[in-house]
Design an enzyme around this catalytic site. Structure first.
Site, PDB file in Angstrom:
ATOM      1  N   ARG A  39     -12.479  36.306  40.323  1.00  0.00           N
ATOM      2  CA  ARG A  39     -12.586  36.540  41.544  1.00  0.00           C
ATOM      3  C   ARG A  39     -14.114  36.434  41.948  1.00  0.00           C
ATOM      4  O   ARG A  39     -14.998  36.339  41.144  1.00  0.00           O
ATOM      5  CB  ARG A  39     -12.107  37.709  42.168  1.00  0.00           C
ATOM      6  CG  ARG A  39     -12.827  38.957  41.493  1.00  0.00           C
ATOM      7  CD  ARG A  39     -12.313  40.340  42.239  1.00  0.00           C
ATOM      8  NE  ARG A  39     -12.987  41.570  41.437  1.00  0.00           N
ATOM      9  CZ  ARG A  39     -12.961  42.793  41.781  1.00  0.00           C
ATOM     10  NH1 ARG A  39     -11.811  43.021  42.842  1.00  0.00           N
ATOM     11  NH2 ARG A  39     -13.548  43.734  41.326  1.00  0.00           N
ATOM     12  N   ASN A  46     -13.948  40.285  50.222  1.00  0.00           N
ATOM     13  CA  ASN A  46     -14.304  41.571  49.584  1.00  0.00           C
ATOM     14  C   ASN A  46     -15.322  41.683  48.980  1.00  0.00           C
ATOM     15  O   ASN A  46     -15.913  40.459  48.170  1.00  0.00           O
ATOM     16  CB  ASN A  46     -13.067  41.777  48.445  1.00  0.00           C
ATOM     17  CG  ASN A  46     -12.961  43.086  47.975  1.00  0.00           C
ATOM     18  OD1 ASN A  46     -12.760  44.119  48.745  1.00  0.00           O
ATOM     19  ND2 ASN A  46     -13.394  43.107  46.702  1.00  0.00           N
ATOM     20  N   GLU A  47     -16.211  42.602  49.091  1.00  0.00           N
ATOM     21  CA  GLU A  47     -17.434  42.709  48.275  1.00  0.00           C
ATOM     22  C   GLU A  47     -18.153  41.481  47.964  1.00  0.00           C
ATOM     23  O   GLU A  47     -18.411  40.946  46.906  1.00  0.00           O
ATOM     24  CB  GLU A  47     -17.111  43.209  46.900  1.00  0.00           C
ATOM     25  CG  GLU A  47     -16.837  44.807  47.121  1.00  0.00           C
ATOM     26  CD  GLU A  47     -16.868  45.771  45.978  1.00  0.00           C
ATOM     27  OE1 GLU A  47     -16.758  45.156  44.811  1.00  0.00           O
ATOM     28  OE2 GLU A  47     -16.852  47.045  46.063  1.00  0.00           O
ATOM     29  N   CYS A  81     -25.158  31.521  44.047  1.00  0.00           N
ATOM     30  CA  CYS A  81     -24.865  30.162  43.365  1.00  0.00           C
ATOM     31  C   CYS A  81     -26.105  29.384  43.058  1.00  0.00           C
ATOM     32  O   CYS A  81     -27.082  29.533  43.991  1.00  0.00           O
ATOM     33  CB  CYS A  81     -23.758  29.583  44.122  1.00  0.00           C
ATOM     34  SG  CYS A  81     -23.244  27.600  43.499  1.00  0.00           S
ATOM     35  N   CYS A  99     -26.051  25.752  42.297  1.00  0.00           N
ATOM     36  CA  CYS A  99     -25.481  24.509  41.958  1.00  0.00           C
ATOM     37  C   CYS A  99     -26.213  23.457  42.738  1.00  0.00           C
ATOM     38  O   CYS A  99     -27.248  23.775  43.409  1.00  0.00           O
ATOM     39  CB  CYS A  99     -23.963  24.200  42.396  1.00  0.00           C
ATOM     40  SG  CYS A  99     -23.885  24.327  44.346  1.00  0.00           S
ATOM     41  N   CYS A 134     -26.035  23.756  46.532  1.00  0.00           N
ATOM     42  CA  CYS A 134     -26.967  24.929  46.888  1.00  0.00           C
ATOM     43  C   CYS A 134     -28.517  24.641  46.929  1.00  0.00           C
ATOM     44  O   CYS A 134     -29.054  24.749  47.958  1.00  0.00           O
ATOM     45  CB  CYS A 134     -26.869  26.334  46.258  1.00  0.00           C
ATOM     46  SG  CYS A 134     -25.386  26.936  46.749  1.00  0.00           S
ATOM     47  N   GLU A 164     -13.638  52.339  49.902  1.00  0.00           N
ATOM     48  CA  GLU A 164     -12.928  52.559  48.700  1.00  0.00           C
ATOM     49  C   GLU A 164     -13.605  53.482  47.979  1.00  0.00           C
ATOM     50  O   GLU A 164     -14.931  53.670  48.142  1.00  0.00           O
ATOM     51  CB  GLU A 164     -12.918  51.473  47.759  1.00  0.00           C
ATOM     52  CG  GLU A 164     -12.425  49.978  48.073  1.00  0.00           C
ATOM     53  CD  GLU A 164     -12.819  48.747  47.289  1.00  0.00           C
ATOM     54  OE1 GLU A 164     -13.127  49.075  46.051  1.00  0.00           O
ATOM     55  OE2 GLU A 164     -12.517  47.684  47.657  1.00  0.00           O
ATOM     56  N   TRP A 173     -14.498  50.267  35.083  1.00  0.00           N
ATOM     57  CA  TRP A 173     -15.742  49.467  34.366  1.00  0.00           C
ATOM     58  C   TRP A 173     -16.790  50.084  34.099  1.00  0.00           C
ATOM     59  O   TRP A 173     -17.804  49.545  33.840  1.00  0.00           O
ATOM     60  CB  TRP A 173     -15.879  48.314  35.731  1.00  0.00           C
ATOM     61  CG  TRP A 173     -15.893  49.322  37.132  1.00  0.00           C
ATOM     62  CD1 TRP A 173     -15.009  49.311  37.909  1.00  0.00           C
ATOM     63  CD2 TRP A 173     -16.959  49.749  37.577  1.00  0.00           C
ATOM     64  NE1 TRP A 173     -15.423  49.981  39.202  1.00  0.00           N
ATOM     65  CE2 TRP A 173     -16.630  50.368  38.830  1.00  0.00           C
ATOM     66  CE3 TRP A 173     -18.230  49.883  37.308  1.00  0.00           C
ATOM     67  CZ2 TRP A 173     -17.581  51.131  39.721  1.00  0.00           C
ATOM     68  CZ3 TRP A 173     -19.347  50.574  38.269  1.00  0.00           C
ATOM     69  CH2 TRP A 173     -18.959  51.086  39.478  1.00  0.00           C
ATOM     70  N   GLU A 221      -7.502  45.881  35.935  1.00  0.00           N
ATOM     71  CA  GLU A 221      -7.560  47.214  36.782  1.00  0.00           C
ATOM     72  C   GLU A 221      -6.349  48.053  36.403  1.00  0.00           C
ATOM     73  O   GLU A 221      -6.323  49.113  36.880  1.00  0.00           O
ATOM     74  CB  GLU A 221      -7.749  47.198  38.108  1.00  0.00           C
ATOM     75  CG  GLU A 221      -9.268  46.734  38.186  1.00  0.00           C
ATOM     76  CD  GLU A 221      -9.650  46.224  39.570  1.00  0.00           C
ATOM     77  OE1 GLU A 221      -8.858  45.925  40.578  1.00  0.00           O
ATOM     78  OE2 GLU A 221     -10.888  46.287  39.791  1.00  0.00           O
ATOM     79  N   HIS A 274      -7.796  51.884  36.157  1.00  0.00           N
ATOM     80  CA  HIS A 274      -8.479  52.083  37.120  1.00  0.00           C
ATOM     81  C   HIS A 274      -7.533  53.335  37.851  1.00  0.00           C
ATOM     82  O   HIS A 274      -6.333  52.770  38.103  1.00  0.00           O
ATOM     83  CB  HIS A 274      -8.966  51.067  38.294  1.00  0.00           C
ATOM     84  CG  HIS A 274      -9.875  51.510  39.275  1.00  0.00           C
ATOM     85  ND1 HIS A 274      -9.814  52.236  40.136  1.00  0.00           N
ATOM     86  CD2 HIS A 274     -11.383  51.068  39.193  1.00  0.00           C
ATOM     87  CE1 HIS A 274     -10.809  52.226  40.892  1.00  0.00           C
ATOM     88  NE2 HIS A 274     -11.810  51.784  40.347  1.00  0.00           N
TER      89      HIS A 274
HETATM   90  C1  GLA Z   1     -14.593  47.128  43.868  1.00  0.00           C
HETATM   91  C2  GLA Z   1     -13.610  46.190  44.393  1.00  0.00           C
HETATM   92  C3  GLA Z   1     -12.086  46.538  44.216  1.00  0.00           C
HETATM   93  C4  GLA Z   1     -11.944  47.009  42.833  1.00  0.00           C
HETATM   94  C5  GLA Z   1     -12.915  48.115  42.611  1.00  0.00           C
HETATM   95  C6  GLA Z   1     -12.683  49.000  41.391  1.00  0.00           C
HETATM   96  O1  GLA Z   1     -14.908  47.800  44.809  1.00  0.00           O
HETATM   97  O2  GLA Z   1     -13.725  45.948  45.673  1.00  0.00           O
HETATM   98  O3  GLA Z   1     -11.249  45.438  44.343  1.00  0.00           O
HETATM   99  O4  GLA Z   1     -12.097  46.094  41.862  1.00  0.00           O
HETATM  100  O5  GLA Z   1     -14.134  47.757  42.732  1.00  0.00           O
HETATM  101  O6  GLA Z   1     -13.683  50.059  41.019  1.00  0.00           O
HETATM  102 ZN    ZN Z   2     -23.601  26.459  44.950  1.00  0.00          ZN
END
Ligand code: GLA
Ligand code: ZN
Length: 664
Positions: free
Chosen positions: A112, A150-151, A156, A158, A161, A302, A310, A350, A353
């Site tokens: 991802r 998300n996060e 990059c 490439c 870029c 979160e 992790w 996960e 997790h």
């Molecule tokens: C991040 C992500 C989540 C998950 C958690 C696990 O915060 O946003 O999707 O992977 O880590 O700790």
């Molecule tokens: Zn790039």
């Protein structure tokens, strides 16, 4: 202001990835959510591949059904745009989307957060999905807010870029001559003679040209923000009244969150401290995130209810710790307490997790019970704690550009970590019971009695003028080692250090010694002596007076901590890294000079944290015991209601191990 005026409760819930489970489980999920006091679910963060199965085929049926079940169960939606992980068909069809890592490796599909932020195909396809989501669910009565991607954070390198970077540089510097000058490219005879020679800097290890490295960070942070803005634009067009967030990561170096925050309605972030994390570290990150939008209440998007997968050693949160850390977020301004994730993944990365619901799906277990217990407490708090702002008399200045400048620097020591310097100040003030804000270099500082800018290597135009008039008008300013070294493109100041802050601080730094591991000096403050080390500035007093003196080395007897009167204010300089006791002593002197007051009038016992949030005439105090043993806390005069226990308290309060009180 509460996050949603129509929803007067603390948000309690988390990431819910139902597309991993058969539909029979979804009814059970809603039942368990109700049982645990969960009132919001974040769906479907990684659902892209299950929603769009080829460029022209869509399947929203499953999401429609999940959303209806959640809605029927009274669960609100933090609706993700679902663009954080690209589906296999998409990466296969548009390989330009996949990033090139810093080492030149072109990523293959299979993870991802692997998109190039300058890929037009990525922007087109991600905003396409966002549009579908907004059109389909934008008017849904359960919708509370949008969760974009998300996060974010993957850089990059490439060719796309690189080309975009050159355009960005041309707009910034106009001429190649100016760029060569700013980066000091005549060093090693590296003067560019054509724009095409400027490459994305992959050779970070050598730290050759800091100006270039810093600019590439700025450019990537902006490029990635560009992806976020492209989605935001679609959301604002279709659902102008629905607030927007994206989940951040606290002290996350790659993204300049101050510029990101301007594009968002609500700040949210993901907190994953290790078991050994100090309360001050966690408080520091919460405070940094709160400061991104001038103290506006934010969301703990979160946290793990039990453990991560992790870290090297994923220990369990001890009984009571999840609850304590949830209240700590609230104490620092959160109006939402949320988890990753609702139900453990049946397989893949996960599966180990922590989650509210474990593989066995039972509710008669510790983790579920702790979540449900907290859920019930939060529901009882009702609107009383919502919307409050944390009151702070002091501010720490935090700047991503300065961070990059400090850590791309070759010398004077590999031990120099920007966040450490800021945390030292924060921790010392926290131990004295003094609440801080953490603000950007652009913030209005006049509301604060003291402003602290640790390790501000890079001083950008306008900052010293602002500090100058702040101190002249009676403010107290603190600066430390490795400050005032370079300008906004990391060229050194021609008057030496601390550059434009010299007059205000009344000092000039002639040399800086870097100490080897284990090597220490000491700072003598009158009768008190504290260890110091890492860096030792050799300070010339040019108006300032000494507060402390080095004890060892050829510079023994010379000043290491100074104080200067400037206009009607004071400016302190600390030229070395003091140990914890030393920092506490030094910030005690600063607190006296600035008349900073501890929240309850005196410093709290060790490991106890106290903050105050106010909303209009509502004042709520949070008292947190981070110790694994009970502790007694002296209260200010008057009597209070503990909103959790509903008991009246006055004079003093005994908190159990990891205990919490929320006093009104
Ligand atoms: C991040 C992500 C989540 C998950 C958690 C696990 O915060 O946003 O999707 O992977 O880590 O700790
Ligand atoms: Zn790039």
């Amino acid at each position: 202001m509460p996050i949603d005026l129509k929803f007067p409760f603390i948000l309690h819930g988390g990431d819910y990835n139902p597309d991993q489970w058969p539909e029979e489980v979804w009814d059970e999920d809603v039942r368990l959510m109700n049982l645990s006091g969960v009132n919001v679910a974040t769906v479907p963060v990684f659902g892209w591949g299950n929603l769009q199965t080829s460029e022209d085929t869509w399947d929203f049926g499953w999401l429609d059904r999940v959303i209806e079940k959640l809605h029927a169960g009274g669960i609100r939606l933090c609706l993700a745009t679902a663009t954080a992980a690209t589906p296999p068909w998409l990466d296969a069809k548009y390989p330009d989307i996949l990033v090139v890592e810093r080492d030149g490796r072109k990523r293959k599909h299979g993870s991802r957060h692997t998109f190039c932020p300058n890929s037009e195909n990525f922007k087109r396809l991600s905003t396409g999905l966002t549009r579908k989501m907004a059109e389909r669910y934008g008017k849904h009565p359960a919708l509370l807010l949008w969760h974009v991607s998300n996060e974010y954070g993957n850089y990059c390198y490439c060719e796309t870029c690189s080309v975009a970077f050159r355009t960005w540089l041309k707009a910034k510097y106009g001429t190649l001559k100016e760029l060569n000058h700013r980066y000091n490219m005549s060093f090693w005879g590296q003067t560019y003679t054509d724009w095409s020679q400027v490459e994305a800097p992959q050779d970070l290890a050598q730290r050759n040209f800091q100006g270039l490295l810093i600019d590439y960070n700025r450019f990537q942070s902006e490029s990635i923000l560009g992806c976020c803005k492209a989605e935001i634009e679609v959301l604002r067009e279709i659902t102008p009244d629905v607030p927007i967030t994206t989940n951040m990561m606290g002290t996350f170096k790659p993204l300049d969150y101050h510029s990101w925050a301007k594009e968002l309605d609500i700040i949210s972030w993901d907190s994953y401290p290790s078991r050994s994390a100090e309360p001050a570290e966690m408080a520091f990150r919460h405070t940094l995130m709160r400061g991104l939008k001038d103290g506006q209440p934010w969301m703990l998007m979160e946290q793990t209810p039990s453990q991560q997968n992790w870290q090297a050693y994923n220990s369990l949160k001890r009984p009571g710790v999840m609850r304590l850390w949830s209240y700590q977020a609230m104490a620092h301004g959160a109006d939402a307490v949320m988890y990753f994730q609702w139900r453990r993944s049946p397989g893949a990365q996960e599966m180990f997790h922590g989650a509210v619901v474990e593989h066995a799906g039972r509710s008669d277990v510790r983790v579920f019970q702790e979540v449900a217990g907290l859920g019930a407490e939060l529901a009882r708090l009702g609107p009383d704690t919502l919307g409050g702002r944390v009151k702070a008399e002091a501010a720490i200045v935090f700047d991503w550009d300065a961070w990059w400048a400090v850590e791309f620097s070759s010398g004077p020591t590999v031990e120099l970590q920007y966040v450490d310097g800021c945390l030292d100040a924060f921790r010392a003030l926290m131990s004295l019971g003094i609440t801080c804000d953490i603000v950007s270099v652009d913030a209005d500082l006049n509301q604060y009695k003291a402003v602290i800018a640790p390790t501000l290597k890079m001083v950008k135009p306008g900052f010293s003028e602002k500090i100058g008039s702040y101190v002249k008008n009676g403010g107290v300013f603190v600066s430390s080692y490795f400050s005032g070294i370079t300008d906004e493109t990391d060229r050194s100041f021609s008057n030496g250090y601390p550059g434009p802050l010299q007059d205000i601080l009344g000092v000039w730094i002639e040399e800086t010694d870097a100490l080897a591991p284990g090597e220490k000096n000491a700072a003598q403050f009158g009768d008190l002596r504290f260890e110091c080390g890492m860096l030792c500035d050799l300070i010339r007093l040019e108006g300032a007076s000494r507060l402390a003196t080095y004890v060892k080395e050829f510079y023994a007897g010379s000043p290491c901590v100074t104080e200067n009167s400037y206009g009607s204010g004071k400016a302190f300089y600390c030229g070395t890294r003091l140990d914890r006791e030393g920092a506490r002593h030094f910030y005690g002197l600063v607190a006296d000079a600035a008349a900073l007051s501890p929240v309850f009038g005196i410093a709290p016992p060790d490991g106890v944290e106290v903050t105050t949030r106010t909303a209009g005439d509502k004042t709520v105090h949070y008292v947190l015991n981070h110790n694994p043993v009970p502790v007694e806390v002296v209260l200010p005069s008057g009597s209070f209601t503990d909103l959790i226990s509903r008991k009246l308290v006055s004079r003093s309060l005994t908190l159990s191990a990891y205990g919490v009180a929320v006093l009104k």
